[in-house]
Design a protein around this motif. Structure first.
Motif, PDB file in Angstrom:
ATOM      1  N   GLU A  16       0.861  -1.179   0.000  1.00 23.24           N
ATOM      2  CA  GLU A  16       0.000   0.000   0.000  1.00 23.24           C
ATOM      3  C   GLU A  16       0.899   1.230   0.000  1.00 23.24           C
ATOM      4  O   GLU A  16       1.888   1.285   0.732  1.00 23.24           O
ATOM      5  N   MET A  17       0.558   2.228  -0.809  1.00 25.29           N
ATOM      6  CA  MET A  17       1.341   3.456  -0.868  1.00 25.29           C
ATOM      7  C   MET A  17       1.080   4.290   0.376  1.00 25.29           C
ATOM      8  O   MET A  17      -0.073   4.525   0.743  1.00 25.29           O
ATOM      9  N   GLY A  18       2.150   4.692   1.012  1.00 27.83           N
ATOM     10  CA  GLY A  18       2.053   5.558   2.180  1.00 27.83           C
ATOM     11  C   GLY A  18       2.760   6.871   1.906  1.00 27.83           C
ATOM     12  O   GLY A  18       3.300   7.082   0.816  1.00 27.83           O
ATOM     13  N   SER A  19       2.811   7.730   2.880  1.00 31.25           N
ATOM     14  CA  SER A  19       3.455   9.035   2.698  1.00 31.25           C
ATOM     15  C   SER A  19       4.954   8.910   2.460  1.00 31.25           C
ATOM     16  O   SER A  19       5.570   9.789   1.854  1.00 31.25           O
ATOM     17  N   ASP A  20       5.549   7.789   2.916  1.00 26.53           N
ATOM     18  CA  ASP A  20       6.981   7.556   2.724  1.00 26.53           C
ATOM     19  C   ASP A  20       7.262   6.551   1.619  1.00 26.53           C
ATOM     20  O   ASP A  20       8.372   6.029   1.530  1.00 26.53           O
ATOM     21  N   GLY A  21       6.268   6.250   0.797  1.00 30.26           N
ATOM     22  CA  GLY A  21       6.456   5.267  -0.275  1.00 30.26           C
ATOM     23  C   GLY A  21       5.708   3.990   0.023  1.00 30.26           C
ATOM     24  O   GLY A  21       4.923   3.917   0.981  1.00 30.26           O
ATOM     25  N   PRO A  22       5.940   2.952  -0.773  1.00 31.81           N
ATOM     26  CA  PRO A  22       5.219   1.692  -0.593  1.00 31.81           C
ATOM     27  C   PRO A  22       5.579   1.018   0.728  1.00 31.81           C
ATOM     28  O   PRO A  22       6.742   1.009   1.134  1.00 31.81           O
ATOM     29  N   GLY A  23       4.564   0.473   1.371  1.00 31.63           N
ATOM     30  CA  GLY A  23       4.774  -0.280   2.593  1.00 31.63           C
ATOM     31  C   GLY A  23       4.085  -1.628   2.489  1.00 31.63           C
ATOM     32  O   GLY A  23       3.039  -1.755   1.851  1.00 31.63           O
ATOM     33  N   SER A  24       4.689  -2.628   3.117  1.00 22.99           N
ATOM     34  CA  SER A  24       4.098  -3.965   3.072  1.00 22.99           C
ATOM     35  C   SER A  24       2.986  -4.085   4.105  1.00 22.99           C
ATOM     36  O   SER A  24       3.021  -3.455   5.160  1.00 22.99           O
ATOM     37  N   VAL A  25       1.985  -4.888   3.756  1.00 16.45           N
ATOM     38  CA  VAL A  25       0.835  -5.157   4.616  1.00 16.45           C
ATOM     39  C   VAL A  25       0.547  -6.650   4.500  1.00 16.45           C
ATOM     40  O   VAL A  25       0.481  -7.180   3.396  1.00 16.45           O
ATOM     41  N   THR A  26       0.392  -7.320   5.632  1.00 19.64           N
ATOM     42  CA  THR A  26       0.048  -8.741   5.578  1.00 19.64           C
ATOM     43  C   THR A  26      -1.466  -8.894   5.502  1.00 19.64           C
ATOM     44  O   THR A  26      -2.219  -7.997   5.904  1.00 19.64           O
ATOM     45  N   THR A  27      -1.885 -10.034   5.010  1.00 20.65           N
ATOM     46  CA  THR A  27      -3.328 -10.289   4.980  1.00 20.65           C
ATOM     47  C   THR A  27      -3.888 -10.346   6.397  1.00 20.65           C
ATOM     48  O   THR A  27      -5.027  -9.954   6.617  1.00 20.65           O
ATOM     49  N   ALA A  28      -3.104 -10.782   7.357  1.00 18.22           N
ATOM     50  CA  ALA A  28      -3.569 -10.776   8.752  1.00 18.22           C
ATOM     51  C   ALA A  28      -3.871  -9.346   9.196  1.00 18.22           C
ATOM     52  O   ALA A  28      -4.889  -9.091   9.844  1.00 18.22           O
ATOM     53  N   GLU A  29      -3.012  -8.414   8.836  1.00 18.59           N
ATOM     54  CA  GLU A  29      -3.234  -7.010   9.203  1.00 18.59           C
ATOM     55  C   GLU A  29      -4.467  -6.443   8.507  1.00 18.59           C
ATOM     56  O   GLU A  29      -5.188  -5.632   9.086  1.00 18.59           O
ATOM     57  N   LEU A  30      -4.703  -6.862   7.288  1.00 15.52           N
ATOM     58  CA  LEU A  30      -5.849  -6.350   6.535  1.00 15.52           C
ATOM     59  C   LEU A  30      -7.182  -6.884   7.041  1.00 15.52           C
ATOM     60  O   LEU A  30      -8.174  -6.163   7.030  1.00 15.52           O
ATOM     61  N   PHE A  31      -7.203  -8.175   7.444  1.00 13.71           N
ATOM     62  CA  PHE A  31      -8.491  -8.838   7.663  1.00 13.71           C
ATOM     63  C   PHE A  31      -8.790  -9.291   9.096  1.00 13.71           C
ATOM     64  O   PHE A  31      -9.968  -9.383   9.451  1.00 13.71           O
ATOM     65  N   ASN A  32      -7.797  -9.594   9.890  1.00 16.19           N
ATOM     66  CA  ASN A  32      -8.078 -10.150  11.210  1.00 16.19           C
ATOM     67  C   ASN A  32      -8.806  -9.159  12.107  1.00 16.19           C
ATOM     68  O   ASN A  32      -8.408  -8.003  12.240  1.00 16.19           O
ATOM     69  N   GLY A  33      -9.915  -9.620  12.701  1.00 13.49           N
ATOM     70  CA  GLY A  33     -10.691  -8.803  13.617  1.00 13.49           C
ATOM     71  C   GLY A  33     -11.516  -7.714  12.955  1.00 13.49           C
ATOM     72  O   GLY A  33     -12.002  -6.819  13.637  1.00 13.49           O
ATOM     73  N   LYS A  34     -11.677  -7.786  11.643  1.00 12.48           N
ATOM     74  CA  LYS A  34     -12.401  -6.739  10.915  1.00 12.48           C
ATOM     75  C   LYS A  34     -13.421  -7.351   9.964  1.00 12.48           C
ATOM     76  O   LYS A  34     -13.308  -8.505   9.573  1.00 12.48           O
ATOM     77  N   THR A  35     -14.364  -6.527   9.561  1.00 14.66           N
ATOM     78  CA  THR A  35     -15.246  -6.845   8.444  1.00 14.66           C
ATOM     79  C   THR A  35     -14.785  -5.983   7.278  1.00 14.66           C
ATOM     80  O   THR A  35     -14.694  -4.760   7.407  1.00 14.66           O
ATOM     81  N   VAL A  36     -14.475  -6.642   6.171  1.00 14.74           N
ATOM     82  CA  VAL A  36     -13.877  -5.963   5.024  1.00 14.74           C
ATOM     83  C   VAL A  36     -14.641  -6.333   3.753  1.00 14.74           C
ATOM     84  O   VAL A  36     -14.963  -7.497   3.539  1.00 14.74           O
ATOM     85  N   VAL A  37     -14.913  -5.341   2.920  1.00 16.59           N
ATOM     86  CA  VAL A  37     -15.367  -5.600   1.558  1.00 16.59           C
ATOM     87  C   VAL A  37     -14.125  -5.453   0.684  1.00 16.59           C
ATOM     88  O   VAL A  37     -13.516  -4.376   0.631  1.00 16.59           O
ATOM     89  N   LEU A  38     -13.739  -6.549   0.066  1.00 19.35           N
ATOM     90  CA  LEU A  38     -12.576  -6.592  -0.817  1.00 19.35           C
ATOM     91  C   LEU A  38     -13.081  -6.735  -2.241  1.00 19.35           C
ATOM     92  O   LEU A  38     -13.886  -7.623  -2.526  1.00 19.35           O
TER      93      LEU A  38
END
Length: 160
Positions: A16-38
């Motif tokens: 995901e692009m951040g203010s300092d450039g691209p940053g890595s994100v795990t699927t656990a960070e994206l989805f665990n404990g959340k409801t997400v529309v992907l």
């Protein structure tokens, strides 16, 4: 095998692009404990994706989130620079997260790849939308080739 309701989102690293450039994100960070529309798209800046698919989720983001959705995630086999630029162009800030799967790692693990090499576009992500709760797929709507119906923001909003 294509991911289906009841399956857990596979472990993978996306970007995901951040203010300092691209940053890595795990699927656990994206989805665990959340409801997400992907929702997945064949490519940033492409006609249906830019004219209808992403704009629909931007337009209906407040209504979707009001139904208990924590995040709306746009997903493509593009790099984080492209996804970041497209997000700026489409006004996604605070509405839709723009996630890049540049090497198609997660796309392949979910069985949602779309081979467009014959059209000069390489391996892409198929057009789809899914609702994910705590990392588990609740529903998935994969479009027929060339179609744009079941994965729209309006269609997903009606399911929530």
């Amino acid at each position: 095998m294509t991911i289906k309701p009841g399956d857990k989102i596979p472990a993978a690293t996306v970007y995901e692009m951040g203010s300092d450039g691209p940053g890595s994100v795990t699927t656990a960070e994206l989805f665990n404990g959340k409801t997400v529309v992907l929702f997945g798209i064949p490519g940033a800046f492409t006609p249906t994706c830019s004219a209808s698919h992403l704009p629909g989720f931007v337009k209906f983001s407040e209504q979707i989130k009001a139904k208990g959705v924590d995040d709306i995630v746009c997903f493509a086999v593009n790099d984080a620079f492209v996804m970041g630029a497209w997000g700026k162009d489409q006004g996604t800030a605070g509405k839709v997260r723009m996630i890049a799967d540049g090497s198609a790692e997660l796309t392949k693990k979910m069985g949602l790849e779309l081979d467009l090499t014959g059209k000069g576009l390489g391996l892409r992500c198929d057009r789809f939308a899914m609702v994910v709760k705590d990392g588990v797929v609740q529903s998935i709507d994969r479009e027929a080739p060339g179609a744009f119906e079941v994965s729209s923001a309006e269609a997903q909003l009606s399911k929530l």
